[in-house]
Enzyme design. Structure first.
Site, mmCIF file in Angstrom:
data_model
loop_
_atom_site.group_PDB
_atom_site.id
_atom_site.type_symbol
_atom_site.label_atom_id
_atom_site.label_comp_id
_atom_site.label_asym_id
_atom_site.label_seq_id
_atom_site.Cartn_x
_atom_site.Cartn_y
_atom_site.Cartn_z
ATOM 1 N N HIS A 188 5.775 -4.724 -9.785
ATOM 2 C CA HIS A 188 5.702 -5.147 -8.392
ATOM 3 C C HIS A 188 5.979 -6.653 -8.410
ATOM 4 O O HIS A 188 5.330 -7.394 -9.149
ATOM 5 C CB HIS A 188 4.321 -4.868 -7.796
ATOM 6 N N GLU A 230 2.980 -1.148 5.189
ATOM 7 C CA GLU A 230 1.899 -1.948 5.761
ATOM 8 C C GLU A 230 2.407 -2.637 7.025
ATOM 9 O O GLU A 230 1.803 -3.569 7.523
ATOM 10 C CB GLU A 230 1.378 -2.976 4.754
ATOM 11 N N CYS A 243 0.843 -3.170 -1.041
ATOM 12 C CA CYS A 243 2.073 -2.993 -1.821
ATOM 13 C C CYS A 243 1.989 -1.823 -2.796
ATOM 14 O O CYS A 243 2.967 -1.511 -3.471
ATOM 15 C CB CYS A 243 2.419 -4.278 -2.567
#
Lengths: 87, 420
Positions: free
Chosen positions: B250, B82, B114
């Site tokens: 994550h 990103e 993400c």
């Protein structure tokens, strides 16, 4: 339990706050209090909402409970959610 | 049986690192709240580092260990980021060049906040499984950086956002995907996805980040539950408590994962009380160690956690790891795979922990100077010469191989060099 008014939900919220932040036991809560000002960090805030949803037996995504700026507004929003379920 | 997954992987956690406790003291952050982040250090991207240098520095050690014949079988290169540097030209083109890959290689970039790294991994695995080019390999590189700059008139009351500074990191993970998955064998088809449109965190303008901390956390928690429930519907007999010996999440910051794990254990596994904390230490904490030393590296984070799990866990026998990937906006996935003792040994030999230990330690004053100068290459820069003054000081330990640095931009084209 179907349609709950926000006055009935407010005590569930303050109970949940004390459950997540035991140091606030005995604290005088006002509808205008924000969770942030009460010392709840972002994870605490999400957990408080989750505890209330569990007590209300309400299955709604957490993101739909986002937006209220204080305890009164949160109670109002959750009251609407219980009404929506009752319909 | 379909065999696919990660043949080899490597982490690059940057050239320089800042002690988070020092940063917190300088910013006047509440020490209690800081402890809840579970962050020790954060990687700081230096002026000569960008998503290309991070990605190349993660991938090169993998490629250096391959024979020329094997390298030429890399027929797919996916960059996941990103932090793109051009709306059209992808980071993969620079990486393809710097890594000397075959010209008969498909390359492109993939974006979904993400979640991008997981999207790249799954697409690469599907390419291998499709058998359209038997014996081919794919290289997936997740690379992301966050830059913080002090803006005039910044809202000092944005309390929660000030806690993002200690956790915003920079880093890359490179993964070689093939039908000889030495390090991590994917459980093919064992996956639950969950996504919908939400405006939680985003990068709406070049070199800027925007977000709503509460909304993002709530969306993460919703997805954590719903993607797992989707997994459970697909995988007969799946059990959150017993099917996975480790869980890799994550990890925007460790405290968020701790909360998500607590919620999942209560809601999904029906566990209460002390068992939750014991389970966290046993199954989740090994995966947070490296994340707490690098910070959030967006698309690469779930693989940083996977590498941390493998290097810090106990793999005396094959173990199944459950992974949860979340990308704002949003898309999420719960999936799993198996790591064998041989796979753990192979990954440990790459020396990720030693690399993290060897990074240059910035003083808080040096960090503040970097912030104040904001001397990094902005999106859309046409011509510039990049400050190399920190290159010698951040030189990696002897014997770790060359490192890619950004030298200059000429007519929008970025120029790099490998330095020893």
């Amino acid at each position: 339990m179907v349609d709950m008014r926000s006055e009935e939900i407010l005590p569930l919220i303050t109970e949940a706050i004390v459950e997540v932040l035991p140091e606030l036991d005995g604290h005088p809560f006002a509808e205008s209090d924000s969770l942030e000002a009460l010392g709840a960090d972002s994870m605490d805030r999400a957990e408080i909402v989750m505890v209330v949803l569990e007590r209300l037996d309400l299955e709604v995504p957490l993101v739909e409970t986002h937006g209220p700026r204080n305890l009164g507004e949160l109670a109002g929003l959750l009251s609407e959610k219980t009404s929506a379920r009752a319909r | 049986m379909s065999r696919v997954g990660i043949e080899a992987m490597n982490v690059f956690g940057g050239s320089a690192v800042l002690d988070v406790a020092q940063l917190a003291r300088r910013r006047g952050l509440d020490p209690q709240r800081l402890d809840n982040l579970l962050m020790r250090e954060k990687t700081v991207a230096l002026p000569f580092e960008d998503p290309v240098t991070f990605g190349a520095n993660a991938a090169r050690p993998l490629l250096d260990r391959m024979s020329p014949q094997d390298r030429d079988r890399i027929e797919l290169l996916i960059t996941c980021t990103e932090s793109g540097i051009d709306f059209s030209k992808s980071v993969s083109t620079y990486l393809h060049d710097q890594l000397g890959l075959s010209r008969n290689c498909r390359m492109f970039e993939l974006k979904q906040a993400c979640y991008a790294g997981t999207a790249g991994l799954q697409m690469a695995c599907n390419f291998i499984l499709s058998q359209t080019s038997p014996g081919a390999k794919a290289l997936v590189i997740a690379t992301d950086i966050s830059r913080y700059h002090l803006e005039d008139g910044a809202d000092a009351s944005a309390q929660d956002w000030s806690y993002a500074e200690p956790s915003g990191g920079a880093g890359a993970v490179a993964m070689l995907i093939s039908d000889v998955p030495h390090v991590f064998r994917l459980d093919v088809g064992a996956s639950g996805t969950y996504g919908y449109e939400v405006m939680d965190t985003c990068r709406p303008a070049p070199d800027s980040e925007s977000g709503d901390v509460d909304l993002s956390l709530m969306s993460y928690l919703d997805c954590c539950e719903q993607s797992y429930r989707a997994y459970e519907r697909k995988v007969e007999g799946a059990d959150y408590r017993d099917s996975f010996q480790y869980l890799a999440f994550h990890t925007p910051f460790g405290g968020m994962v701790k909360g998500a794990h607590r919620t999942m254990m209560r809601k999904v596994a029906g566990v209460r009380g002390g068992e939750i904390a014991e389970d966290f230490e046993r199954r989740v904490a090994p995966g947070l160690a490296y994340c707490g030393r690098v910070g959030n590296v967006m698309g690469a984070t779930v693989f940083l956690s996977l590498a941390s799990t493998v290097c810090n866990g106990d793999f005396d026998s094959p173990k199944r790891i459950g992974l949860f990937s979340y990308g704002s906006g949003c898309c999420s996935e719960f999936y799993s795979g198996v790591v064998t003792p041989d796979g753990a040994t192979r990954l440990k030999e790459t020396g990720i922990g030693a690399h993290l230990d060897a990074r240059h330690r910035l003083t808080i004053d040096a960090y503040e100077t970097l912030l104040a100068k904001s001397d990094f290459v902005r999106f859309g820069t046409r011509d510039t010469t990049v400050d190399q003054s920190l290159v010698p000081a951040t030189r990696p330990a002897h014997g770790t191989g060359p490192r890619l640095v950004l030298r200059a931009v000429k007519d929008f084209h970025r120029e790099y060099a490998w330095v020893d």
